[in-house]
Each structure stands twice: as C-alpha cells, then as structure tokens.
Design an enzyme around this catalytic site. Structure first.
Site, PDB file in Angstrom:
ATOM      1  N   ASP A  24     -74.466  20.814  18.372  1.00 52.78           N
ATOM      2  CA  ASP A  24     -75.426  21.779  18.096  1.00 52.78           C
ATOM      3  C   ASP A  24     -76.118  22.181  19.193  1.00 52.78           C
ATOM      4  O   ASP A  24     -77.442  22.261  19.105  1.00 52.78           O
ATOM      5  CB  ASP A  24     -76.397  20.906  17.099  1.00 52.78           C
ATOM      6  CG  ASP A  24     -75.747  20.678  15.701  1.00 52.78           C
ATOM      7  OD1 ASP A  24     -74.343  21.074  15.475  1.00 52.78           O
ATOM      8  OD2 ASP A  24     -76.223  20.048  14.855  1.00 52.78           O
ATOM      9  N   LYS A 130     -71.199  22.888  10.242  1.00 49.65           N
ATOM     10  CA  LYS A 130     -71.581  21.863   9.613  1.00 49.65           C
ATOM     11  C   LYS A 130     -72.914  22.158   8.799  1.00 49.65           C
ATOM     12  O   LYS A 130     -73.642  22.671   9.264  1.00 49.65           O
ATOM     13  CB  LYS A 130     -71.823  20.389  10.460  1.00 49.65           C
ATOM     14  CG  LYS A 130     -72.701  20.697  11.649  1.00 49.65           C
ATOM     15  CD  LYS A 130     -72.651  19.429  12.319  1.00 49.65           C
ATOM     16  CE  LYS A 130     -73.619  18.955  13.163  1.00 49.65           C
ATOM     17  NZ  LYS A 130     -74.851  19.130  12.444  1.00 49.65           N
ATOM     18  N   LYS A 133     -76.487  17.162   8.877  1.00 49.87           N
ATOM     19  CA  LYS A 133     -76.902  16.605  10.176  1.00 49.87           C
ATOM     20  C   LYS A 133     -75.676  15.870  10.992  1.00 49.87           C
ATOM     21  O   LYS A 133     -75.351  15.964  11.942  1.00 49.87           O
ATOM     22  CB  LYS A 133     -77.942  15.449   9.953  1.00 49.87           C
ATOM     23  CG  LYS A 133     -79.283  16.081   9.093  1.00 49.87           C
ATOM     24  CD  LYS A 133     -79.786  17.416  10.011  1.00 49.87           C
ATOM     25  CE  LYS A 133     -81.086  17.914   9.349  1.00 49.87           C
ATOM     26  NZ  LYS A 133     -81.299  19.252   9.807  1.00 49.87           N
ATOM     27  N   VAL A 158     -77.488  17.963  20.744  1.00 45.36           N
ATOM     28  CA  VAL A 158     -78.898  17.562  20.349  1.00 45.36           C
ATOM     29  C   VAL A 158     -78.906  17.634  18.665  1.00 45.36           C
ATOM     30  O   VAL A 158     -77.907  17.878  18.214  1.00 45.36           O
ATOM     31  CB  VAL A 158     -79.777  18.666  20.805  1.00 45.36           C
ATOM     32  CG1 VAL A 158     -79.833  18.605  22.241  1.00 45.36           C
ATOM     33  CG2 VAL A 158     -79.461  20.105  20.289  1.00 45.36           C
ATOM     34  N   THR A 159     -80.111  16.971  18.343  1.00 48.56           N
ATOM     35  CA  THR A 159     -80.909  16.254  18.932  1.00 48.56           C
ATOM     36  C   THR A 159     -80.601  14.690  18.736  1.00 48.56           C
ATOM     37  O   THR A 159     -79.756  14.159  17.765  1.00 48.56           O
ATOM     38  CB  THR A 159     -82.250  16.190  18.343  1.00 48.56           C
ATOM     39  OG1 THR A 159     -82.223  15.758  17.118  1.00 48.56           O
ATOM     40  CG2 THR A 159     -82.741  17.524  18.122  1.00 48.56           C
ATOM     41  N   CYS A 163     -78.995  14.536  14.604  1.00 53.34           N
ATOM     42  CA  CYS A 163     -77.260  15.133  14.513  1.00 53.34           C
ATOM     43  C   CYS A 163     -76.457  14.399  15.360  1.00 53.34           C
ATOM     44  O   CYS A 163     -75.225  13.957  14.854  1.00 53.34           O
ATOM     45  CB  CYS A 163     -77.276  16.626  14.461  1.00 53.34           C
ATOM     46  SG  CYS A 163     -78.069  17.367  13.326  1.00 53.34           S
ATOM     47  N   GLN A 203     -77.212  -4.948  19.188  1.00 52.53           N
ATOM     48  CA  GLN A 203     -76.416  -5.777  18.476  1.00 52.53           C
ATOM     49  C   GLN A 203     -75.003  -5.818  18.729  1.00 52.53           C
ATOM     50  O   GLN A 203     -73.965  -5.776  17.902  1.00 52.53           O
ATOM     51  CB  GLN A 203     -76.403  -5.709  16.883  1.00 52.53           C
ATOM     52  CG  GLN A 203     -78.032  -5.810  16.500  1.00 52.53           C
ATOM     53  CD  GLN A 203     -78.209  -5.485  15.003  1.00 52.53           C
ATOM     54  OE1 GLN A 203     -77.606  -6.263  14.196  1.00 52.53           O
ATOM     55  NE2 GLN A 203     -78.877  -4.484  14.692  1.00 52.53           N
TER      56      GLN A 203
HETATM   57  C1  C5J Z   1     -80.093  18.731  14.913  1.00 51.12           C
HETATM   58  C2  C5J Z   1     -81.951  18.823  13.721  1.00 51.12           C
HETATM   59  N1  C5J Z   1     -78.874  19.262  15.279  1.00 51.12           N
HETATM   60  N2  C5J Z   1     -82.685  18.408  14.200  1.00 51.12           N
HETATM   61  N3  C5J Z   1     -80.778  19.178  13.785  1.00 51.12           N
HETATM   62  O1  C5J Z   1     -80.340  17.654  15.487  1.00 51.12           O
HETATM   63  O2  C5J Z   1     -82.163  19.503  12.675  1.00 51.12           O
END
Ligand code: C5J
Length: 223
Positions: A24, A130, A133, A158-159, A163, A203
């Site tokens: 993304d 997609k 997320k 990101v982020t 995602c 872990q």
């Molecule tokens: C992503 C979002 N790509 N934070 N999307 O993390 O909405």
C-alpha cells in the site's frame, strides 16, 4: 543459504523461494495533500520509508527475485466495501468513496489510489488490489505466491500496525515465513510502529522476523 541478522534470531534466507511484498505505498497515504494528510496525519512519518524501499526494490530487481505490490481500495460502486469499514471514520472526516484532495478516497482508478511514482511497478510485477487490511483477504495473493513457489516473504510498506501487520499475520497462518525490515515500513504513529514490530518478533518470532534493510542488502548483492 545466506543468513540475515534479525530479531529474534537469524533468518535463513532462501532467495529462490522468497518474494518482496510491498504493501500500500499509495499516494493517498504518503503524499502531502492526500487523504492521510487531510485527516491531520503527518505524512513525513510514512515518507521516511520511501528511500529504504527504493533501495531494497532496486536490489531485489537486480537479483531477479519476484516483486508484488498491493493497493488498498474499492471499485467505484464500492461493491466490496463492508458497511463496517465504510462507516468507521474520524468524526466529520472523509469516508471511503468521498471526494478527497486526490479524487475519491481509496477508489480504484483515482489519482490517490495509485502507487507513489518512486515505487511504481514494472511490467511483470504483480499488483494485488485488496479490499481489506490484510493482503490475503479476498485476493489471489496466496494462489499467486504458490504458483511462484514462494515460501518466504519480505514484507514492507505502510502502515506497520495496520496493513503490514495484518498481512504478516495472514501470511504466517498460511505457512509463509515473513521478514520485516523495520526501516522499510512506517506508521503515522511512531509508538505503534515500534509496538507492531515488537509483536511480530516476540515469543520466539510468533509472527515472523524483524531486521533492517542494511542486513538484507548485502545478501541480495551477493547473489
Ligand atoms: C494501511 C490503513 N495500508 N491504515 N491502511 O495500513 O488504513
């Protein structure tokens, strides 16, 4: 087999079975004047991941290994957008499908939905659209990776806590080993970035491994 220094322990890198999955890196999240910025986020927090991704992508391409990019978004009729995702937005803020500074928010084909030019896909690289997320939900990603013989993923983008981490969790449940270079992912909220990476490696690597691109680049260059 090259070994990459990583947390919680070195990652046994299998180049012939590993793909780079860039999540993304879209204009609406990263560019000043986009959706993220319109919500009051500091896009500089995300933009720090651009340079490291550019370097990693160049090395990955030079090594001839598979690259996949993802974009979060929906068709213009918002046909795959669940009401739960549509209605949850900051009060008074823009919602998915609304007209934003770079076209309709998270709508396929709009300027803001595009990947940033620095990381534009090349012909032959897969782009996965997609609706969720995680990049595996309602996409052909798993089939695509299996077709390529991929068992390991280097996940960037990101982020970190949304995602990227959702995708790492989905990949882990499907049997992929995930390595996340910390400098190639970012969040608008630095403490979420740190926490999300810690969760991945905790872990004994419950979700995967965390490294820095400085450890990965020499392994790629040696191929
Ligand atoms: C992503 C979002 N790509 N934070 N999307 O993390 O909405």
């Amino acid at each position: 087999m090259p070994t990459i220094a990583a947390d919680p322990y070195p990652f046994a890198f299998e180049p012939t079975a590993c793909a780079l999955l860039i999540i993304d890196m879209q204009r609406d999240f990263l560019e000043p004047g986009g959706f993220g910025a319109a919500l009051g986020n500091d896009v500089a927090q995300l933009r720090r991941a651009i340079g490291p991704n550019v370097r990693l992508l160049a090395a990955w391409r030079a090594a001839g290994l598979p690259v996949l990019h993802t974009r979060e978004g929906h068709p213009p009729d918002l046909g795959d957008l669940p009401p739960s995702k549509h209605t949850r937005a900051p009060e008074g803020g823009l919602r998915i499908g609304d007209a934003g500074p770079m076209g309709r928010i998270l709508v396929q084909g709009e300027p803001g939905h595009a990947l940033i030019p620095e990381l534009a896909p090349r012909p032959g690289e897969t782009v996965i659209d997609k609706p969720g997320k995680g990049a595996f939900y309602a996409t052909a990603l798993d089939a695509c990776l299996r077709e390529l013989g991929v068992r390991q993923l280097v996940v960037t983008g990101v982020t970190t806590e949304i995602c990227v981490q959702s995708t790492v969790r989905e990949a882990n449940d499907r049997g992929y080993d995930c390595l996340v270079p910390s400098d190639c992912t970012a969040s608008y909220f630095p403490h979420f970035h740190t926490a999300a990476l810690a969760m991945i490696a905790a872990q004994g690597g419950i979700l995967g491994w965390v490294t820095h691109s400085d450890h990965l680049l020499p392994a790629l260059e040696s191929l």
